[in-house]
Design an enzyme around this catalytic site. Structure first.
Site, PDB file in Angstrom:
ATOM      1  N   VAL A  18       0.774  -1.322   0.013  1.00  0.00           N
ATOM      2  CA  VAL A  18      -0.077   0.143  -0.063  1.00  0.00           C
ATOM      3  C   VAL A  18       0.838   1.141   0.143  1.00  0.00           C
ATOM      4  O   VAL A  18       0.601   2.048  -0.743  1.00  0.00           O
ATOM      5  CB  VAL A  18      -0.871   0.176   1.281  1.00  0.00           C
ATOM      6  CG1 VAL A  18      -1.802   1.163   1.418  1.00  0.00           C
ATOM      7  CG2 VAL A  18      -1.680  -1.111   1.260  1.00  0.00           C
ATOM      8  N   ARG A  50      13.864  -1.277   6.636  1.00  0.00           N
ATOM      9  CA  ARG A  50      14.926  -1.696   6.070  1.00  0.00           C
ATOM     10  C   ARG A  50      15.300  -0.828   4.901  1.00  0.00           C
ATOM     11  O   ARG A  50      14.540  -0.712   3.787  1.00  0.00           O
ATOM     12  CB  ARG A  50      15.423  -3.058   5.688  1.00  0.00           C
ATOM     13  CG  ARG A  50      15.602  -4.072   6.918  1.00  0.00           C
ATOM     14  CD  ARG A  50      15.543  -5.578   6.376  1.00  0.00           C
ATOM     15  NE  ARG A  50      16.458  -5.652   5.290  1.00  0.00           N
ATOM     16  CZ  ARG A  50      16.188  -6.532   4.115  1.00  0.00           C
ATOM     17  NH1 ARG A  50      15.084  -7.255   4.100  1.00  0.00           N
ATOM     18  NH2 ARG A  50      17.035  -6.697   3.217  1.00  0.00           N
ATOM     19  N   GLU A 133     -10.303   6.054   5.818  1.00  0.00           N
ATOM     20  CA  GLU A 133     -11.384   5.412   4.819  1.00  0.00           C
ATOM     21  C   GLU A 133     -10.794   3.829   4.404  1.00  0.00           C
ATOM     22  O   GLU A 133     -11.557   3.021   4.301  1.00  0.00           O
ATOM     23  CB  GLU A 133     -11.669   6.281   3.609  1.00  0.00           C
ATOM     24  CG  GLU A 133     -12.432   5.636   2.770  1.00  0.00           C
ATOM     25  CD  GLU A 133     -13.956   5.328   3.153  1.00  0.00           C
ATOM     26  OE1 GLU A 133     -14.472   4.211   3.060  1.00  0.00           O
ATOM     27  OE2 GLU A 133     -14.676   6.431   3.505  1.00  0.00           O
ATOM     28  N   GLY A 138     -10.895  -1.688   1.445  1.00  0.00           N
ATOM     29  CA  GLY A 138     -10.125  -1.110   0.423  1.00  0.00           C
ATOM     30  C   GLY A 138     -10.599   0.220  -0.276  1.00  0.00           C
ATOM     31  O   GLY A 138     -10.715   1.293   0.223  1.00  0.00           O
ATOM     32  N   GLY A 191      -2.069 -15.660  -4.659  1.00  0.00           N
ATOM     33  CA  GLY A 191      -1.484 -14.394  -4.041  1.00  0.00           C
ATOM     34  C   GLY A 191      -2.810 -13.723  -2.991  1.00  0.00           C
ATOM     35  O   GLY A 191      -2.647 -12.534  -2.364  1.00  0.00           O
ATOM     36  N   ASP A 205      -9.618 -10.242  10.993  1.00  0.00           N
ATOM     37  CA  ASP A 205      -9.592  -9.047   9.929  1.00  0.00           C
ATOM     38  C   ASP A 205     -10.952  -8.530   9.896  1.00  0.00           C
ATOM     39  O   ASP A 205     -11.021  -7.372  10.079  1.00  0.00           O
ATOM     40  CB  ASP A 205      -9.015  -9.444   8.677  1.00  0.00           C
ATOM     41  CG  ASP A 205      -9.061  -8.279   7.746  1.00  0.00           C
ATOM     42  OD1 ASP A 205      -8.319  -7.402   7.688  1.00  0.00           O
ATOM     43  OD2 ASP A 205     -10.273  -8.309   7.035  1.00  0.00           O
ATOM     44  N   LYS A 209     -13.010  -4.767  11.237  1.00  0.00           N
ATOM     45  CA  LYS A 209     -13.644  -3.881  10.354  1.00  0.00           C
ATOM     46  C   LYS A 209     -15.000  -3.810  10.876  1.00  0.00           C
ATOM     47  O   LYS A 209     -15.706  -2.821  10.736  1.00  0.00           O
ATOM     48  CB  LYS A 209     -13.587  -4.565   8.948  1.00  0.00           C
ATOM     49  CG  LYS A 209     -12.195  -4.404   8.277  1.00  0.00           C
ATOM     50  CD  LYS A 209     -12.129  -5.139   7.114  1.00  0.00           C
ATOM     51  CE  LYS A 209     -10.687  -5.233   6.326  1.00  0.00           C
ATOM     52  NZ  LYS A 209     -10.560  -6.140   5.198  1.00  0.00           N
TER      53      LYS A 209
END
Length: 438
Positions: A18, A50, A133, A138, A191, A205, A209
């Site tokens: 992000v 890093r 937001e 997303g 992924g 998660d 929310k």
């Protein structure tokens, strides 16, 4: 505060999927952002863990630093974007940024759900904004409509698919007949799921929310610990097939609703995350793969649905930049946006007090009188049966019972009772049913 003919300095904390897209958009859209804000928006620093790590975008020389604490305290930082996630050091950095006079944009759902009031109080004390937001769904604009567009209405229910990983898995189980393990493996290969998918598949998660959505919708403080949470790891191919037989699908839902308080008192808030069957005719049933959608019901506006990509670097960065423009405009105007609205201070109901319908699959002896005995067990706990289906399989049979609305406590007591009965071999599945009018 800087004058409008001077630039506003932006510090970005984190340069992962992000953060890197936020950096890219700040550079690629600098001219448009300046026109929309009313002053140039200048990236002045990017804090990373890093310096030598591979990154999706090239960060201009001299902007990278590992000293995030020093970055948020700099005099030339007007706006801080926090996209590192987690509780600490994110909480300390946000509080420091506010104390040093910066406004904040964050995508940190876990921190907001655990300790949002501390952040909101710090922003109020500093006279600065904190916008978030991107913390839920997303790119989908859902928090601002709840906070602003529906501020004059009474929201009664928020029902949402707010985790793309679990929606992808359940969608594959529905369309291909795959089991949970195979569908999870496909999500990881593509992924959509992390190597350790616990936060997603066990509902953590989505619960964070849900707490944020409920807090905004019902003007009450709701934390992640207030949310009843169940994941999808126990959902079987048989559950999905049974839903299909009912012309329904299984989705992991975040459900936030107002319910009458005890003895007809003040309305209270019920917040829960769990898998549920919903009819294919419901708008949320058509939400496929890794997409998210949130269904809002209110007294005046009626039913509203917000749909789109619920995760990913670019979609989430879009929501971050939208907040950044608003916060920057407020900074130039010497104003701040709406802060926390928790005036209602409604109580949060326990899961046992929540009401819904249930789908219960029961393996029983295949002999006369079994159906009547099972029905009596439901009646003893005031759970009314809507439909029942029986399938014979040699010496045993399966009963599939769909109830009318009942409390979770009533259903739990019914299931416990069934498991003590000699004629019941196993209660193989208990799943809630949502989106069906009584």
């Amino acid at each position: 505060m800087k004058e409008s003919d001077k630039s506003l300095g932006v510090a970005v904390l984190g340069c992962g999927s992000v953060g890197s897209q936020v950096v890219r958009l700040l550079q690629e859209q600098a001219g448009d952002l300046a026109a929309r804000v009313g002053a140039p928006v200048e990236l002045v620093g990017v804090a990373v863990r890093r310096l030598d790590a591979a990154r999706e975008v090239e960060v201009p020389e001299g902007l990278l630093t590992t000293d995030a604490a020093a970055l948020v305290a700099r005099d030339d930082v007007d706006l801080v974007v926090e996209v590192i996630g987690g509780i600490e050091p994110a909480r300390g950095l946000i509080l420091s940024a506010l104390e040093h006079g910066a406004s904040v944009v964050t995508a940190n759902k876990a921190l907001l759900a655990e300790d949002g009031p501390t952040l909101f109080e710090a922003a109020e004390k500093a006279g600065r904004d904190i916008y978030y937001e991107a913390a839920v769904a997303g790119a989908i604009p859902i928090l601002r409509p709840l906070r602003e567009s529906l501020a004059g209405d009474t929201v009664t229910r928020v029902l949402g698919i707010v985790n793309g990983t679990t929606n992808f898995i359940l969608d594959k189980m529905d369309t291909s007949g795959a089991g949970f393990g195979d569908a999870l493996q496909e999500a990881q290969d593509l992924g959509y799921a992390e190597a350790d998918p616990t936060a997603d598949v066990e509902g953590f998660d989505a619960a964070a929310k849900a707490a944020i959505l409920a807090s905004l919708a019902f003007h009450s403080r709701v934390t992640a610990s207030d949310v009843h949470r169940e994941g999808i790891s126990e959902v079987t191919a048989a559950d999905v097939a049974s839903a299909r037989d009912m012309d329904s699908v299984v989705k992991l839902l975040a459900i936030c609703e107002l319910r009458p308080g005890a003895d007809g008192g003040e309305d209270a808030v019920a917040v829960r995350v769990h898998p549920a069957m919903i009819p294919r005719s419901h708008p949320l049933a058509s939400v496929r793969e890794a997409y998210n959608a949130v269904f809002v019901e209110s007294e005046a506006a009626g039913q509203l649905m917000f749909y789109g990509p619920g995760a990913g670097g670019s979609p989430t960065a879009s929501a971050v930049l939208g907040d950044l423009v608003t916060v920057a405009r407020n900074r130039l105007a010497g104003t701040r946006g709406a802060g926390e609205s928790a005036y209602a201070a409604r109580a949060v109901l326990s899961m046992g007090e929540s009401r819904t319908r249930y789908h219960v699959a029961i393996d029983v002896d295949d002999r006369a009188g079994v159906l009547a005995t099972v029905a009596l067990a439901f009646a003893e706990h005031d759970v009314s049966i809507q439909t029942v289906r029986q399938e014979g399989r040699g010496d045993d049979a399966q009963l599939v019972v769909v109830s009318h609305e009942a409390t979770d406590a009533q259903l739990s007591a019914t299931v416990a009772h069934l498991r003590t009965m000699d004629i019941v071999r196993d209660v193989t599945s208990v799943m809630r049913v949502e989106g069906v009018a009584e």
